[in-house]
Design a protein around this motif. Structure first.
Motif, PDB file in Angstrom:
ATOM      1  N   PHE A 174      -2.397  26.662 -13.129  1.00  0.00           N
ATOM      2  CA  PHE A 174      -1.820  25.473 -12.511  1.00  0.00           C
ATOM      3  C   PHE A 174      -2.655  24.243 -12.858  1.00  0.00           C
ATOM      4  O   PHE A 174      -3.881  24.239 -12.740  1.00  0.00           O
ATOM      5  CB  PHE A 174      -1.754  25.663 -10.993  1.00  0.00           C
ATOM      6  CG  PHE A 174      -1.311  24.437 -10.257  1.00  0.00           C
ATOM      7  CD1 PHE A 174       0.006  24.017 -10.320  1.00  0.00           C
ATOM      8  CD2 PHE A 174      -2.217  23.689  -9.509  1.00  0.00           C
ATOM      9  CE1 PHE A 174       0.419  22.882  -9.641  1.00  0.00           C
ATOM     10  CE2 PHE A 174      -1.811  22.564  -8.831  1.00  0.00           C
ATOM     11  CZ  PHE A 174      -0.494  22.150  -8.897  1.00  0.00           C
ATOM     12  N   ASP A 175      -1.971  23.186 -13.290  1.00  0.00           N
ATOM     13  CA  ASP A 175      -2.618  21.915 -13.637  1.00  0.00           C
ATOM     14  C   ASP A 175      -1.981  20.826 -12.783  1.00  0.00           C
ATOM     15  O   ASP A 175      -0.808  20.478 -12.966  1.00  0.00           O
ATOM     16  CB  ASP A 175      -2.439  21.611 -15.122  1.00  0.00           C
ATOM     17  CG  ASP A 175      -3.148  20.323 -15.536  1.00  0.00           C
ATOM     18  OD1 ASP A 175      -3.876  19.739 -14.701  1.00  0.00           O
ATOM     19  OD2 ASP A 175      -2.974  19.903 -16.698  1.00  0.00           O
ATOM     20  N   ALA A 176      -2.763  20.307 -11.850  1.00  0.00           N
ATOM     21  CA  ALA A 176      -2.225  19.309 -10.923  1.00  0.00           C
ATOM     22  C   ALA A 176      -1.870  18.000 -11.610  1.00  0.00           C
ATOM     23  O   ALA A 176      -1.155  17.172 -11.027  1.00  0.00           O
ATOM     24  CB  ALA A 176      -3.238  19.046  -9.810  1.00  0.00           C
ATOM     25  N   LEU A 177      -2.354  17.794 -12.830  1.00  0.00           N
ATOM     26  CA  LEU A 177      -2.047  16.553 -13.540  1.00  0.00           C
ATOM     27  C   LEU A 177      -0.655  16.561 -14.160  1.00  0.00           C
ATOM     28  O   LEU A 177      -0.096  15.501 -14.440  1.00  0.00           O
ATOM     29  CB  LEU A 177      -3.091  16.297 -14.632  1.00  0.00           C
ATOM     30  CG  LEU A 177      -4.533  16.082 -14.148  1.00  0.00           C
ATOM     31  CD1 LEU A 177      -5.457  15.890 -15.344  1.00  0.00           C
ATOM     32  CD2 LEU A 177      -4.616  14.883 -13.207  1.00  0.00           C
ATOM     33  N   LYS A 201      11.742  21.477 -14.722  1.00  0.00           N
ATOM     34  CA  LYS A 201      10.861  21.206 -15.852  1.00  0.00           C
ATOM     35  C   LYS A 201      10.325  19.772 -15.785  1.00  0.00           C
ATOM     36  O   LYS A 201      10.987  18.866 -15.273  1.00  0.00           O
ATOM     37  CB  LYS A 201      11.600  21.409 -17.174  1.00  0.00           C
ATOM     38  CG  LYS A 201      12.015  22.847 -17.438  1.00  0.00           C
ATOM     39  CD  LYS A 201      12.770  22.954 -18.744  1.00  0.00           C
ATOM     40  CE  LYS A 201      13.212  24.392 -18.998  1.00  0.00           C
ATOM     41  NZ  LYS A 201      13.965  24.518 -20.273  1.00  0.00           N
ATOM     42  N   GLY A 202       9.130  19.632 -16.316  1.00  0.00           N
ATOM     43  CA  GLY A 202       8.552  18.294 -16.438  1.00  0.00           C
ATOM     44  C   GLY A 202       8.632  17.816 -17.879  1.00  0.00           C
ATOM     45  O   GLY A 202       8.931  18.581 -18.798  1.00  0.00           O
ATOM     46  N   TYR A 203       8.344  16.537 -18.060  1.00  0.00           N
ATOM     47  CA  TYR A 203       8.415  15.956 -19.405  1.00  0.00           C
ATOM     48  C   TYR A 203       7.245  14.994 -19.600  1.00  0.00           C
ATOM     49  O   TYR A 203       6.828  14.297 -18.672  1.00  0.00           O
ATOM     50  CB  TYR A 203       9.742  15.209 -19.617  1.00  0.00           C
ATOM     51  CG  TYR A 203      10.953  16.113 -19.588  1.00  0.00           C
ATOM     52  CD1 TYR A 203      11.381  16.759 -20.737  1.00  0.00           C
ATOM     53  CD2 TYR A 203      11.657  16.316 -18.407  1.00  0.00           C
ATOM     54  CE1 TYR A 203      12.488  17.599 -20.714  1.00  0.00           C
ATOM     55  CE2 TYR A 203      12.761  17.143 -18.373  1.00  0.00           C
ATOM     56  CZ  TYR A 203      13.174  17.784 -19.530  1.00  0.00           C
ATOM     57  OH  TYR A 203      14.261  18.618 -19.503  1.00  0.00           O
ATOM     58  N   ARG A 204       6.742  14.965 -20.816  1.00  0.00           N
ATOM     59  CA  ARG A 204       5.695  14.016 -21.191  1.00  0.00           C
ATOM     60  C   ARG A 204       6.032  13.421 -22.544  1.00  0.00           C
ATOM     61  O   ARG A 204       6.736  14.026 -23.356  1.00  0.00           O
ATOM     62  CB  ARG A 204       4.319  14.689 -21.242  1.00  0.00           C
ATOM     63  CG  ARG A 204       4.149  15.691 -22.356  1.00  0.00           C
ATOM     64  CD  ARG A 204       2.668  15.995 -22.634  1.00  0.00           C
ATOM     65  NE  ARG A 204       1.969  16.461 -21.464  1.00  0.00           N
ATOM     66  CZ  ARG A 204       1.831  17.746 -21.128  1.00  0.00           C
ATOM     67  NH1 ARG A 204       2.379  18.696 -21.897  1.00  0.00           N
ATOM     68  NH2 ARG A 204       1.164  18.105 -20.061  1.00  0.00           N
ATOM     69  N   MET A 205       5.510  12.228 -22.750  1.00  0.00           N
ATOM     70  CA  MET A 205       5.652  11.568 -24.045  1.00  0.00           C
ATOM     71  C   MET A 205       4.257  11.132 -24.473  1.00  0.00           C
ATOM     72  O   MET A 205       3.664  10.235 -23.872  1.00  0.00           O
ATOM     73  CB  MET A 205       6.587  10.363 -23.963  1.00  0.00           C
ATOM     74  CG  MET A 205       6.844   9.690 -25.308  1.00  0.00           C
ATOM     75  SD  MET A 205       8.141   8.418 -25.217  1.00  0.00           S
ATOM     76  CE  MET A 205       9.595   9.459 -25.045  1.00  0.00           C
ATOM     77  N   GLY A 206       3.720  11.824 -25.475  1.00  0.00           N
ATOM     78  CA  GLY A 206       2.336  11.592 -25.848  1.00  0.00           C
ATOM     79  C   GLY A 206       1.428  12.150 -24.764  1.00  0.00           C
ATOM     80  O   GLY A 206       1.559  13.293 -24.334  1.00  0.00           O
ATOM     81  N   LYS A 207       0.505  11.330 -24.280  1.00  0.00           N
ATOM     82  CA  LYS A 207      -0.395  11.746 -23.208  1.00  0.00           C
ATOM     83  C   LYS A 207       0.125  11.365 -21.826  1.00  0.00           C
ATOM     84  O   LYS A 207      -0.483  11.726 -20.822  1.00  0.00           O
ATOM     85  CB  LYS A 207      -1.774  11.115 -23.418  1.00  0.00           C
ATOM     86  CG  LYS A 207      -2.486  11.600 -24.669  1.00  0.00           C
ATOM     87  CD  LYS A 207      -3.865  10.968 -24.787  1.00  0.00           C
ATOM     88  CE  LYS A 207      -4.593  11.473 -26.020  1.00  0.00           C
ATOM     89  NZ  LYS A 207      -5.949  10.874 -26.152  1.00  0.00           N
ATOM     90  N   LYS A 208       1.214  10.634 -21.771  1.00  0.00           N
ATOM     91  CA  LYS A 208       1.736  10.163 -20.495  1.00  0.00           C
ATOM     92  C   LYS A 208       2.750  11.162 -19.943  1.00  0.00           C
ATOM     93  O   LYS A 208       3.703  11.548 -20.630  1.00  0.00           O
ATOM     94  CB  LYS A 208       2.387   8.795 -20.660  1.00  0.00           C
ATOM     95  CG  LYS A 208       2.885   8.211 -19.350  1.00  0.00           C
ATOM     96  CD  LYS A 208       3.452   6.815 -19.548  1.00  0.00           C
ATOM     97  CE  LYS A 208       3.921   6.235 -18.229  1.00  0.00           C
ATOM     98  NZ  LYS A 208       4.484   4.875 -18.404  1.00  0.00           N
TER      99      LYS A 208
END
Length: 231
Positions: A174-177, A201-208
């Motif tokens: 688990f990663d709270a970030l 599901k989550g989504y990220r774009m690059g590091k954000k």
């Protein structure tokens, strides 16, 4: 034969010496002081060719005037240089403001173009949704499922082209970030705080991280070892 009277001769000799004219004798002694005073008086007068006081004053005034003129020229040059630097500063400040405004406008245009590109990628999906709905109305739910799956895959592919990544951490620590725990489940076979299920599901774009994943995590298992930090 009579002997000369020595006493008489000596007396006459003394009288002759003493009888010398005091005025005549004093001429030699008294003439020296007068001549010295005259020489001193003559020495006070400037010799021929020596500058007079007026000449010295005039020369000093000329030097001061020349120095003042040179100083005034230097001051005028300094004023001109200061004015030039001030003009350059004003121009540079104006150019910097123009550059910042231009860069801000350029960034806004780039954002707009990026959005236009994304919307351009998504517009065909709207057509696909319309065709899928029309197909489902004609052929029933089986056809609707296949059509919606095809549209979903096409939409996901279009978004991935923009750099979008899915956050789906099933079986990972688990990663709270990047995830949000919404529940726990007992599982002694895996270390604590292992992601058991992803509800959304989550989504990220690059590091954000654009959206955190909603997950459940395990408990009751062995303690998870902390990852080694790189030195």
């Amino acid at each position: 034969m009579e002997q000369p009277n020595e006493y008489s001769n000596e007396h006459e000799d003394r009288d002759g010496v003493q009888g010398t004219d005091p005025n005549h004798a004093g001429e030699g002694a008294g003439s020296s002081p007068n001549r010295s005073a005259e020489g001193q008086a003559a020495g006070d007068e400037p010799a021929a060719g020596d500058p007079s006081a007026d000449d010295l004053i005039a020369e000093a005034e000329e030097v001061v005037a020349s120095a003042g003129a040179a100083l005034e020229q230097e001051l005028e040059a300094a004023r001109k240089e200061s004015a030039d630097w001030q003009d350059k500063y004003v121009r540079l400040h104006a150019e910097w403001d123009t550059y910042r405004r231009r860069m801000s406008e350029q960034r806004e245009e780039e954002k707009l173009r990026a959005n236009e590109k994304l919307v351009g990628e998504l517009i065909p999906l709207l057509d696909d949704f319309e065709r899928t709905i029309a197909y489902a109305e004609t052929n029933g739910e089986a056809g609707l499922l296949e059509g919606v799956r095809a549209v979903s895959n096409k939409l996901f592919g279009a978004l991935c082209k923009t750099g979008l990544e899915v956050i789906d951490p099933v079986g990972e620590a688990f990663d709270a970030l990047s995830a949000q725990a919404v529940g726990t489940v007992e599982d002694a076979t895996v270390p604590d705080e292992t992601v058991a299920q992803v509800y959304q599901k989550g989504y990220r774009m690059g590091k954000k991280v654009l959206r955190s994943a909603m997950v459940t995590i395990t408990s009751g298992g062995p303690k998870r070892e902390k990852p080694e930090t790189e030195e």
